[in-house]
Scaffold this motif. Sequence first.
Motif, PDB file in Angstrom:
ATOM      1  N   ARG A 118       0.952  -1.045   0.035  1.00  0.00           N
ATOM      2  CA  ARG A 118      -0.154   0.044  -0.119  1.00  0.00           C
ATOM      3  C   ARG A 118       0.919   1.209   0.109  1.00  0.00           C
ATOM      4  NH1 ARG A 118      -2.201   0.528   4.836  1.00  0.00           N
ATOM      5  NH2 ARG A 118      -1.347  -1.235   5.613  1.00  0.00           N
ATOM      6  N   ARG A 119       0.455   2.285  -0.581  1.00  0.00           N
ATOM      7  CA  ARG A 119       1.417   3.456  -0.555  1.00  0.00           C
ATOM      8  C   ARG A 119       0.155   4.730  -1.044  1.00  0.00           C
ATOM      9  NH1 ARG A 119       3.946   3.774  -6.695  1.00  0.00           N
ATOM     10  NH2 ARG A 119       4.943   5.695  -5.711  1.00  0.00           N
ATOM     11  N   ILE A 120       0.881   5.989  -0.328  1.00  0.00           N
ATOM     12  CA  ILE A 120       0.265   7.127  -0.585  1.00  0.00           C
ATOM     13  C   ILE A 120       0.984   8.068  -1.418  1.00  0.00           C
ATOM     14  CG2 ILE A 120      -0.775   9.128   0.364  1.00  0.00           C
ATOM     15  CD1 ILE A 120      -1.166   7.586   3.054  1.00  0.00           C
ATOM     16  N   THR A 122       1.498  11.959  -3.235  1.00  0.00           N
ATOM     17  CA  THR A 122       1.018  13.314  -3.268  1.00  0.00           C
ATOM     18  C   THR A 122       1.130  13.869  -4.540  1.00  0.00           C
ATOM     19  OG1 THR A 122       1.788  13.358  -0.845  1.00  0.00           O
ATOM     20  CG2 THR A 122       1.320  15.238  -2.184  1.00  0.00           C
ATOM     21  N   THR A 128      -3.946  13.752  -2.585  1.00  0.00           N
ATOM     22  CA  THR A 128      -3.319  12.450  -2.471  1.00  0.00           C
ATOM     23  C   THR A 128      -3.831  11.439  -2.779  1.00  0.00           C
ATOM     24  OG1 THR A 128      -4.175  12.458   0.097  1.00  0.00           O
ATOM     25  CG2 THR A 128      -2.099  13.414  -0.329  1.00  0.00           C
ATOM     26  N   SER A 130      -4.362   7.436  -2.297  1.00  0.00           N
ATOM     27  CA  SER A 130      -3.835   6.172  -1.630  1.00  0.00           C
ATOM     28  C   SER A 130      -4.255   4.900  -2.207  1.00  0.00           C
ATOM     29  CB  SER A 130      -4.674   6.173  -0.047  1.00  0.00           C
ATOM     30  OG  SER A 130      -4.122   7.249   0.776  1.00  0.00           O
ATOM     31  N   ASP A 158      -8.086  12.025  -2.058  1.00  0.00           N
ATOM     32  CA  ASP A 158      -8.160  13.282  -0.845  1.00  0.00           C
ATOM     33  C   ASP A 158      -7.729  14.534  -1.822  1.00  0.00           C
ATOM     34  OD1 ASP A 158      -8.373  15.155   0.891  1.00  0.00           O
ATOM     35  OD2 ASP A 158      -7.227  13.672   2.471  1.00  0.00           O
ATOM     36  N   VAL A 258      -7.024   2.312   4.482  1.00  0.00           N
ATOM     37  CA  VAL A 258      -5.917   3.314   4.651  1.00  0.00           C
ATOM     38  C   VAL A 258      -5.173   3.184   5.502  1.00  0.00           C
ATOM     39  CG1 VAL A 258      -5.278   5.452   4.028  1.00  0.00           C
ATOM     40  CG2 VAL A 258      -7.319   4.727   2.956  1.00  0.00           C
TER      41      VAL A 258
END
Length: 330
Positions: A118-120, A122, A128, A130, A158, A258
């Motif tokens: 999993r990664r976020i 920007t 962002t 996710s 987001d 998340v």
Amino acid sequence: MRRSIDPRPTPAEEMVDRIVAADFGSGPLEERQALERLRREGPEQIALHDEIMALWGDLGQLEPPRLSSRQPTRGRQNWRLIAASVLLPILAATALFLAHDAFGDRGATLMSTGADERRIVTLADGSTVSLSPHTVVRAALGRDQRLLELEQGEALFDVAHDARRPFLVDVGSGQVRAIGTRFNIRKGEDVVVTVVEGVVRVTAGDQDGNAKLQLSQVASAGHQVHLGKRRDAGAAQAGGAYLSPARKVDAERYASWVNGMLQFEGEPLSQVIDELNRYSSHKIRLPDASMADIPIYGMLHIGDAEGLRALVEDLERGDRRRNRPASSAP
């Protein structure tokens, strides 16, 4: 703002100018007549007019911004002009998305995850994304719009507020459009859109822009919409696609992945196993079909496959004890 290199208004700009001059159908007779003449010039103009009015209808569901006390008599008109100012970039973004090669030559950024990852990310605008495991997202941010495509998997968006650059996510069977909000999209056999904050507009149907084969639904925070190609009870149908009504849900629960957690409130064990298997390469199997409907309550960590396996084994042992025949008396 019109580009100085070409002072001539585009068809969309001319239509917006006419709609605003006609006060969205409530203005002077001569302006309304001029709008109707423009609308009758052809089917393209009719479709353009209807799209603008539909967008205005979406914006009208939002609370108008508070205006200065020095302009009390012009508040309604100013809000309409503000709405008109954002219609053009939204229309431009929609047109780009309906093109089959929207990302072909735009230098899109590719974001992806593998199994157990999993990664976020920007984005340059401050938004962002996710990504859950096995997810692929493309992003192309321009001066007039922010275009993304969810190719597979699940992602939480987001979105940084920017009224001049609407945020659009293409999901293959439709699009999700927002300006500044937070929403989750899961793409499987169908597409599930869950709004955590703000408002989005979900469109399903014909990708070539045929308005008669498109469906549209506005969803606000705490609501969920399903779209895709399979039939669904209570869903609207058009052009082989369907779009469900927005239904009330616990949106935070659908976005809890998340934080690495999955929350269950009575879902059957078979569904819990399928859900956890989506996020892990360590697959769990249901040992006995008779256990499929056992309700599960509580929080499970996405990576805790062993914990769920132990729970399944405990349930299986309990099920065997309950079904064991009583011993006969001597």
